[in-house]
Enzyme design. Structure first.
Site, PDB file in Angstrom:
ATOM      1  N   GLU A 273      -9.603  -9.414  -6.070  1.00  0.00           N
ATOM      2  CA  GLU A 273      -8.306  -8.734  -5.918  1.00  0.00           C
ATOM      3  C   GLU A 273      -7.601  -9.169  -4.635  1.00  0.00           C
ATOM      4  O   GLU A 273      -7.294  -8.338  -3.781  1.00  0.00           O
ATOM      5  CB  GLU A 273      -8.526  -7.213  -5.880  1.00  0.00           C
ATOM      6  CG  GLU A 273      -9.260  -6.633  -7.075  1.00  0.00           C
ATOM      7  CD  GLU A 273      -9.696  -5.185  -6.846  1.00  0.00           C
ATOM      8  OE1 GLU A 273      -9.467  -4.629  -5.741  1.00  0.00           O
ATOM      9  OE2 GLU A 273     -10.275  -4.603  -7.768  1.00  0.00           O
ATOM     10  N   ARG A 312       4.085  -3.455  10.410  1.00  0.00           N
ATOM     11  CA  ARG A 312       2.738  -3.867  10.825  1.00  0.00           C
ATOM     12  C   ARG A 312       2.521  -3.854  12.347  1.00  0.00           C
ATOM     13  O   ARG A 312       1.493  -3.366  12.805  1.00  0.00           O
ATOM     14  CB  ARG A 312       2.374  -5.234  10.237  1.00  0.00           C
ATOM     15  CG  ARG A 312       2.419  -5.280   8.705  1.00  0.00           C
ATOM     16  CD  ARG A 312       1.712  -6.482   8.114  1.00  0.00           C
ATOM     17  NE  ARG A 312       0.278  -6.392   8.291  1.00  0.00           N
ATOM     18  CZ  ARG A 312      -0.406  -7.032   9.193  1.00  0.00           C
ATOM     19  NH1 ARG A 312       0.198  -7.870  10.010  1.00  0.00           N
ATOM     20  NH2 ARG A 312      -1.700  -6.864   9.299  1.00  0.00           N
ATOM     21  N   CYS A 343      15.183   4.280  16.512  1.00  0.00           N
ATOM     22  CA  CYS A 343      15.004   5.145  17.680  1.00  0.00           C
ATOM     23  C   CYS A 343      13.558   5.591  17.835  1.00  0.00           C
ATOM     24  O   CYS A 343      13.229   6.764  17.612  1.00  0.00           O
ATOM     25  CB  CYS A 343      15.937   6.343  17.565  1.00  0.00           C
ATOM     26  SG  CYS A 343      17.622   5.774  17.456  1.00  0.00           S
ATOM     27  N   TYR A 372       2.449  -7.122   2.852  1.00  0.00           N
ATOM     28  CA  TYR A 372       2.628  -5.814   3.491  1.00  0.00           C
ATOM     29  C   TYR A 372       3.837  -5.821   4.423  1.00  0.00           C
ATOM     30  O   TYR A 372       3.847  -5.170   5.460  1.00  0.00           O
ATOM     31  CB  TYR A 372       1.346  -5.391   4.223  1.00  0.00           C
ATOM     32  CG  TYR A 372       0.131  -5.482   3.335  1.00  0.00           C
ATOM     33  CD1 TYR A 372      -0.042  -4.571   2.294  1.00  0.00           C
ATOM     34  CD2 TYR A 372      -0.814  -6.495   3.480  1.00  0.00           C
ATOM     35  CE1 TYR A 372      -1.133  -4.666   1.440  1.00  0.00           C
ATOM     36  CE2 TYR A 372      -1.912  -6.591   2.630  1.00  0.00           C
ATOM     37  CZ  TYR A 372      -2.060  -5.680   1.615  1.00  0.00           C
ATOM     38  OH  TYR A 372      -3.144  -5.777   0.779  1.00  0.00           O
TER      39      TYR A 372
HETATM   40  N1  LLP Z   1      -8.010  -4.216  -3.646  1.00  0.00           N
HETATM   41  C1  LLP Z   1      -7.911  -2.967  -3.162  1.00  0.00           C
HETATM   42  C2  LLP Z   1      -8.572  -1.870  -3.891  1.00  0.00           C
HETATM   43  C3  LLP Z   1      -7.179  -2.727  -1.997  1.00  0.00           C
HETATM   44  O1  LLP Z   1      -7.087  -1.492  -1.520  1.00  0.00           O
HETATM   45  C4  LLP Z   1      -6.540  -3.804  -1.321  1.00  0.00           C
HETATM   46  C5  LLP Z   1      -5.781  -3.576  -0.099  1.00  0.00           C
HETATM   47  C6  LLP Z   1      -6.666  -5.095  -1.878  1.00  0.00           C
HETATM   48  C7  LLP Z   1      -7.424  -5.273  -3.024  1.00  0.00           C
HETATM   49  C8  LLP Z   1      -6.026  -6.306  -1.259  1.00  0.00           C
HETATM   50  O2  LLP Z   1      -6.523  -6.589   0.009  1.00  0.00           O
HETATM   51  P1  LLP Z   1      -6.058  -7.914   0.764  1.00  0.00           P
HETATM   52  O3  LLP Z   1      -6.601  -9.093   0.012  1.00  0.00           O
HETATM   53  O4  LLP Z   1      -4.581  -7.944   0.797  1.00  0.00           O
HETATM   54  O5  LLP Z   1      -6.651  -7.774   2.119  1.00  0.00           O
HETATM   55  N2  LLP Z   1      -1.107  -2.640   4.990  1.00  0.00           N
HETATM   56  C9  LLP Z   1      -2.256  -3.275   5.603  1.00  0.00           C
HETATM   57  C10 LLP Z   1      -3.271  -3.741   4.584  1.00  0.00           C
HETATM   58  C11 LLP Z   1      -3.720  -2.643   3.671  1.00  0.00           C
HETATM   59  C12 LLP Z   1      -4.683  -3.100   2.608  1.00  0.00           C
HETATM   60  C13 LLP Z   1      -4.864  -2.053   1.582  1.00  0.00           C
HETATM   61  N3  LLP Z   1      -5.693  -2.443   0.481  1.00  0.00           N
HETATM   62  C14 LLP Z   1      -1.774  -4.403   6.504  1.00  0.00           C
HETATM   63  O6  LLP Z   1      -0.572  -4.647   6.575  1.00  0.00           O
HETATM   64  O7  LLP Z   1      -2.584  -5.045   7.177  1.00  0.00           O
END
Ligand code: LLP
Length: 416
Positions: A273, A312, A343, A372
């Protein structure tokens, strides 16, 4: 690897001049590179070439329907966490049979919607949720495909807000609870066991935490096999990190090799994923300098993008590379904070950053904003959300128009 590069000192997105694009579309504006996005997907796909696999792009990382459409065309499946994300996938032409549904708080209407369109499986996060899914499937006269999300209790060594496989995390269930859930599911007419999954966090640099986590998950898979409960797939989640500054994340090939081996050894189809690693460096945020100001010994560059556009830095202390779009070799360096108009003192894109001296009207590119970035943007301070643009060779297409001021109160009503 990405296709944002300089040509005669000016920054381009593929064959599109970012200065021209900013003139035509305005700022702030997210710009994605189609070639980068597609390359990243293909690199991940090839990394898993030796094993029967399905990539389910994590929609939350970047949910624009044009981006989902491009990935769907390459054969990608999708990891969703809401009915809204499911609707986006379908709108983009994604195949529901390649959708896995994660998330700790699935609502009954979302479960019903996913059952009706026939998703690949629910990644079940608790005993209660398993019972709810079973009940809704029975009401609809359907059978729900399920996988239990195991919390492997592994430290992914990342920012605490994006670690999800710790014992203290709200996600998944302990292995012994998962075992009971599988035994229960095996007896149900309305549940069909298809797999097992985990997701330990995001922006993970090393392979070791993945291997440790997946090792614990397959241990349970083998125990279940011994009880006559067969699984078809092993979903190892997302989480592979990318370079924002000077990090040295493991490569997709290394992760693919490590988890691919485990899946093959246990005769399981592999699901992944990934979100960030596919789209993170395929997008930048383009912003224009509104003004310069000095408060005693701090110098500020005020730009038209703010924390509502890219949260972020404020939320995770994230470091994003900033570059002037125009040529800047002849400008002396200055130590500045790059801040937005919101602000809040937390509204910054960079703090204590050495940049070529900026002037009003200059354009800045914020790198690594594809994941993100827009998907976490908001209307805070009543700021219309920015446009999104896809650069594709020498042309570009607006894939989300800038919100208008009237969009800000859509759905709101004056008192009668
Ligand atoms: N699968 C599940 C169940 C997840 O919760 C997430 C991300 C992913 C896959 C994908 O993860 P990735 O490959 O993108 O690391 N907003 C935060 C990151 C939050 C991730 C949440 N879950 C940021 O900007 O760093």
């Amino acid at each position: 690897m990405h296709f944002f590069a300089r040509n005669n000192g000016q920054l381009w997105a593929e064959g599109v001049s970012l200065a021209t694009l900013a003139e035509q579309v305005g700022t702030p504006c997210y710009v994605y590179s189609r070639a980068t996005l597609e390359r990243h997907y293909q690199v991940m796909d090839q990394a898993l070439a030796g094993v029967d696999h399905l990539i389910c792009f994590a929609v939350k990382a970047c949910s624009n329907i044009a981006i989902l459409q491009l990935l769907a065309r390459l054969g990608s499946g999708f990891d969703i966490v809401s009915g809204g994300e499911l609707a986006r996938v379908l709108r983009a032409g994604g195949d529901p049979r390649k959708v896995v549904f994660s998330g700790v708080g699935k609502q009954p209407h979302e479960i019903a919607q996913a059952l009706q369109v026939g998703i690949h499986c629910f990644n079940v996060e608790s005993e209660q949720e398993l019972a709810t899914i079973e009940r809704i499937a029975a009401e609809l006269g359907l059978v729900a495909p399920i996988s239990v999300r195991v919390n492997p209790e592994v430290d992914p060594r990342t920012h605490k807000y994006i670690a999800t496989g710790l014992k203290s995390s709200k996600f998944g269930v302990a292995a012994d609870v998962a075992e009971t859930m599988y035994q229960r599911a095996a007896r149900s007419k309305h549940l069909h066991i298809v797999g097992i999954d985990c997701h330990i966090g995001s922006q993970i640099m090393e392979i070791a935490p993945f291997v440790e986590a997946v090792g614990r998950v397959v241990e349970l898979a083998e125990r279940l096999r011994g009880q006559g409960i067969a699984l078809e797939h092993l979903d190892v989640g997302g989480g592979l990190g990318i370079v924002y500054r000077d990090e040295a994340p493991a490569l997709p090939e290394q992760l693919g090799e490590a988890v691919g081996q485990i899946a093959r050894r246990h005769h399981l189809r592999l699901i992944m994923e990934p979100g960030r690693v596919i789209v993170g460096n395929a997008g930048i945020l383009l912003t224009r300098v509104l003004g310069i100001k000095s408060n005693g010994d701090k110098d500020f560059v005020i730009v038209d993008a703010a924390m509502n556009d890219l949260i972020r830095p404020a939320l995770y202390d994230a470091w994003h590379r900033l570059e002037l779009v125009g040529a800047s070799e002849d400008r002396p360096l200055a130590l500045v904070d790059v801040v937005g108009p919101v602000c809040e003192s937390g509204d910054f894109l960079a703090q204590d950053r050495q940049l070529p001296t900026c002037q009003n009207g200059d354009l800045l590119a914020v790198f690594g904003a594809g994941a993100y970035g827009f998907s976490m943007s908001s209307n805070y301070n009543s700021r219309p959300r920015s446009a999104e643009v896809l650069a594709d060779g020498s042309t570009y297409q607006v894939i989300r128009s800038r919100e208008t001021v009237a969009d800000l109160w859509r759905g709101e009503m004056l008192v009668g």
